[in-house]
Design a protein around this motif. Structure first.
Motif, PDB file in Angstrom:
ATOM      1  N   UNK A 160       0.843  -1.199   0.000  1.00 51.97           N
ATOM      2  CA  UNK A 160       0.000   0.000   0.000  1.00 51.97           C
ATOM      3  C   UNK A 160       0.878   1.249   0.000  1.00 51.97           C
ATOM      4  N   UNK A 161       0.558   2.199  -0.882  1.00 58.69           N
ATOM      5  CA  UNK A 161       1.303   3.453  -0.971  1.00 58.69           C
ATOM      6  C   UNK A 161       0.397   4.602  -0.575  1.00 58.69           C
ATOM      7  N   UNK A 162       0.934   5.521   0.228  1.00 63.77           N
ATOM      8  CA  UNK A 162       0.157   6.663   0.694  1.00 63.77           C
ATOM      9  C   UNK A 162       0.518   7.905  -0.102  1.00 63.77           C
ATOM     10  N   UNK A 163      -0.499   8.622  -0.568  1.00 64.80           N
ATOM     11  CA  UNK A 163      -0.310   9.897  -1.266  1.00 64.80           C
ATOM     12  C   UNK A 163      -1.076  10.973  -0.519  1.00 64.80           C
ATOM     13  N   UNK A 184      -4.407   3.830  -8.792  1.00 60.86           N
ATOM     14  CA  UNK A 184      -3.949   2.480  -8.493  1.00 60.86           C
ATOM     15  C   UNK A 184      -4.677   1.932  -7.280  1.00 60.86           C
ATOM     16  N   UNK A 185      -5.102   0.687  -7.352  1.00 59.63           N
ATOM     17  CA  UNK A 185      -5.901   0.114  -6.262  1.00 59.63           C
ATOM     18  C   UNK A 185      -5.087  -0.088  -4.979  1.00 59.63           C
ATOM     19  N   UNK A 186      -3.763   0.090  -5.058  1.00 60.72           N
ATOM     20  CA  UNK A 186      -2.922  -0.012  -3.869  1.00 60.72           C
ATOM     21  C   UNK A 186      -2.556   1.368  -3.319  1.00 60.72           C
ATOM     22  N   UNK A 203      -4.842  -1.399 -11.650  1.00 61.17           N
ATOM     23  CA  UNK A 203      -3.820  -2.074 -10.836  1.00 61.17           C
ATOM     24  C   UNK A 203      -2.644  -1.137 -10.543  1.00 61.17           C
ATOM     25  N   UNK A 204      -1.935  -1.417  -9.436  1.00 62.13           N
ATOM     26  CA  UNK A 204      -0.715  -0.681  -9.162  1.00 62.13           C
ATOM     27  C   UNK A 204      -0.831   0.286  -8.000  1.00 62.13           C
ATOM     28  N   UNK A 205       0.262   1.065  -7.799  1.00 61.87           N
ATOM     29  CA  UNK A 205       0.326   1.979  -6.661  1.00 61.87           C
ATOM     30  C   UNK A 205       0.661   3.402  -7.093  1.00 61.87           C
TER      31      UNK A 205
END
Length: 280
Positions: free
Chosen positions: A1-4, A79-81, A134-136
């Motif tokens: 999981x990536x936080x923005x 991105x779903x992550x 898909x992706x982060x």
């Protein structure tokens, strides 16, 4: 999981609004220069030359490339992550638009209610479209859309029996009806299939596709090339004053549809076709 952090989105949207309204994207810049070299009509060449002068002055003096700085359309591929922190995503996007248009001294063209017509004074709200992928990463496309060309756009609910010839006729009808009102040379986005709203969204998104990129579907690629040739034979020309360059590109996207329908949307954009893309 990536936080923005949503503040990062606001900052990017602000910068992208200003960039889109002052500079052509690389694909559009190259297409306009080719058009100026290849246009056969003397008046058409003169008009394209004047448009080149306008773009040069706009870039050097930081003046908008068109007085209609558009209603801001934003495509977000999320991105779903990705996890957003620090506030509401839509509010962050609109804050970026507000800052870009106010601090960038861009014309505010949005009214709060379609009938009462009170100006919001900061060009918000934007029209935001979300896709979960898909992706982060977060891919942001900002496309300020002027309404001279937007008003010339059409949706056709064709019958399946109309087939590809009906699609061709629909595209040509929209372009011919638009004539000079769409500020040619234009870019023509087309959506075929889906439903009433899906084909319109595809046509809008097609305008942001690079003019150097063609459909991967053979018959669609052929249709893009044929329609561009036919449109440029109409003689509408640059500024609607005659010539061989009425359109710079025809970008077509398709989607599955119902057995009983053949929806077609034609979203026309003027010669600036503003769009900026960033990945956060």
């Amino acid at each position: 999981m990536r936080t923005i952090e949503v503040a990062e989105i606001t900052r990017n949207i602000k910068e992208m609004c200003i960039e889109a309204n002052h500079f052509l994207s690389q694909d559009m810049d190259e297409a306009m220069k080719r058009a100026a070299e290849e246009e056969k009509a003397p008046l058409g060449r003169q008009i394209l030359g004047q448009l080149q002068d306008n773009l040069k002055i706009a870039g050097e003096d930081m003046i908008p490339i068109c007085q209609d700085t558009g209603m801001t359309v934003v495509f977000l591929e999320v991105g779903q992550e990705v996890h957003f922190e620090g506030g509401n995503l839509a509010e962050a996007v609109n804050e970026g638009v507000r800052q870009g248009y106010v601090e960038g001294y861009l014309r505010k063209s949005v009214v709060k209610d379609p009938l009462i017509r009170e100006n919001t004074k900061d060009n918000t709200p934007a029209v935001i479209h979300y896709d979960i992928v898909p992706g982060d990463h977060l891919k942001i496309t900002v496309a300020p859309k002027g309404f001279g060309s937007e008003n010339m756009s059409r949706v056709f609910m064709l019958k399946p029996a109309d087939g590809i010839e009906g699609v061709k006729q629909a595209i040509m009808t929209a372009v011919k009806d638009a004539g000079p009102n769409a500020c040619p040379p234009m870019v023509v986005g087309v959506g075929i299939g889906g439903t009433f709203e899906k084909c319109a969204l595809m046509a809008k998104r097609a305008l942001t596709r690079s003019l150097d990129e063609h459909s991967s579907v053979p018959y669609v690629r052929d249709l893009e090339e044929e329609m561009l040739e036919q449109i440029n034979k109409t003689g509408i020309g640059p500024g609607g004053l005659g010539g061989t360059t009425t359109a710079l590109a025809v970008n077509i996207d398709t989607y599955p549809t119902h057995i009983a329908g053949l929806p077609v949307a034609v979203n026309i954009c003027c010669h600036v076709n503003r769009h900026v893309v960033r990945v956060v």
